[in-house]
Design an enzyme around this catalytic site. Sequence first.
Site, PDB file in Angstrom:
ATOM      1  N   LYS A 120       0.827  -1.206   0.000  1.00 31.03           N
ATOM      2  CA  LYS A 120       0.000   0.000   0.000  1.00 31.03           C
ATOM      3  C   LYS A 120       0.861   1.256   0.000  1.00 31.03           C
ATOM      4  O   LYS A 120       0.508   2.250  -0.635  1.00 31.03           O
ATOM      5  CB  LYS A 120      -0.956  -0.006   1.201  1.00 31.03           C
ATOM      6  CG  LYS A 120      -2.063  -1.050   1.086  1.00 31.03           C
ATOM      7  CD  LYS A 120      -3.093  -0.624   0.068  1.00 31.03           C
ATOM      8  CE  LYS A 120      -3.883  -1.732  -0.617  1.00 31.03           C
ATOM      9  NZ  LYS A 120      -4.331  -2.844   0.165  1.00 31.03           N
ATOM     10  N   LYS A 203      -4.914 -13.180 -11.489  1.00 29.36           N
ATOM     11  CA  LYS A 203      -6.275 -13.578 -11.152  1.00 29.36           C
ATOM     12  C   LYS A 203      -7.235 -12.411 -11.345  1.00 29.36           C
ATOM     13  O   LYS A 203      -6.816 -11.269 -11.493  1.00 29.36           O
ATOM     14  CB  LYS A 203      -6.416 -14.030  -9.692  1.00 29.36           C
ATOM     15  CG  LYS A 203      -5.165 -14.238  -8.904  1.00 29.36           C
ATOM     16  CD  LYS A 203      -5.476 -14.651  -7.491  1.00 29.36           C
ATOM     17  CE  LYS A 203      -5.279 -13.522  -6.492  1.00 29.36           C
ATOM     18  NZ  LYS A 203      -5.671 -13.819  -5.141  1.00 29.36           N
ATOM     19  N   LYS A 206     -10.584  -6.752  -8.216  1.00 31.71           N
ATOM     20  CA  LYS A 206     -11.583  -5.691  -8.208  1.00 31.71           C
ATOM     21  C   LYS A 206     -11.182  -4.511  -9.082  1.00 31.71           C
ATOM     22  O   LYS A 206     -12.005  -3.891  -9.718  1.00 31.71           O
ATOM     23  CB  LYS A 206     -11.788  -5.193  -6.783  1.00 31.71           C
ATOM     24  CG  LYS A 206     -12.786  -6.032  -6.021  1.00 31.71           C
ATOM     25  CD  LYS A 206     -13.064  -5.441  -4.648  1.00 31.71           C
ATOM     26  CE  LYS A 206     -13.851  -6.441  -3.825  1.00 31.71           C
ATOM     27  NZ  LYS A 206     -13.861  -6.131  -2.410  1.00 31.71           N
TER      28      LYS A 206
END
Length: 343
Positions: A120, A203, A206
């Site tokens: 992050k 994969k 979102k």
Amino acid sequence: MSNGATSSKREIVVSGIRSTGVLHLGNYFGAMRNYVRMQEDYDCYFFIADWHSLTTHPDTKGLSGSVHRVLAEYIACGLDPAKVTLYVQSDIPEIAELYLLLNMLAYKGELEKTASFKDKVRQQPENVNAGLLTYPVLMTSDILVHRAVKVPVGKDQEQHLEMARNFGQRFNHRYGQEVFPEPYAFNFGHELLKVPSLDGAGKMSKSENQMATLYLNDDDDLIRKKVMKAKTDAGPTAPNTPMPDYIENLFLLMRLVSDDSTILHYTAAYNDAAIRYGDMKKALAEDMIRFIAPIRESARELEKDKGYLHKVMREGAEKARISAAATLQLVRHAMGMDYRFLS
Ligand code: TRP
């Protein structure tokens, strides 16, 4: 077996999904399907992690919409509010209280070493807030507030769970009482399925490449369009050639939603070097639609029924707070902070 009389003996399960956007097929096969299978045999607490979403999405304009959406999707995927406790994290103040207390036992050094924190920091260098640093402590509080032992999550959450065990054990040792059990990652039955993205890279997720991810909210035409755009090539030129990754991925997706005869048909066609990817993708798209459409429609219906969703939230919060309040009582007692307790 799922009545109240046996429920107190059942193992406690907790899991949460962050309210950042619409759920996709990866969430379904990675999380939801596991949750649905657990609801019969465990005492399940499933929640929407809206506080966690603030660590990366401080703008709350879309938050209420996503909270409703995720709740509707939980139910549309098969979670029954009569069997499991469904709630919104921010409705449970006990989680915040536990978070505060556990923060005193969590060290800056170990928090800075967490992989998700380092990711992050790289992704949002302009907003390295304290909530991001203490994300694992909040997640620990979500789990320990119900004294859960099983946490259905993917591989990427292993490190957070290890920290949850550390913080809980540290509390127990520090205050000399076995308040918290050790929570472990748990998958129902076999290994967790990875749902590959349609562009052959990683994969489904979102936020990355939206055209390579199938969302539970996608319309039929969009599903067709996305599947038809999936990467293929001219096909194998000789029988029994090893499959390139992106073709293997199409078969993986097919195994999630298609029936055996379809899978066998295209596998044989591939092995005979006679496969037509256009046909395979058409079949896959239709099977995806058959799978996604009922969930989508049911979620959309539920989303419109705010009265019902609010009732689920209210009743879920009530049930969750009973369990959470009992834990906080043990916590305060262990710490000697139940000042008005008469003994
Ligand atoms: N960190 C989890 C994720 O990103 C979401 C989450 C928050 C969670 N609190 C939790 C998962 C507690 C399991 C238990 O997927």
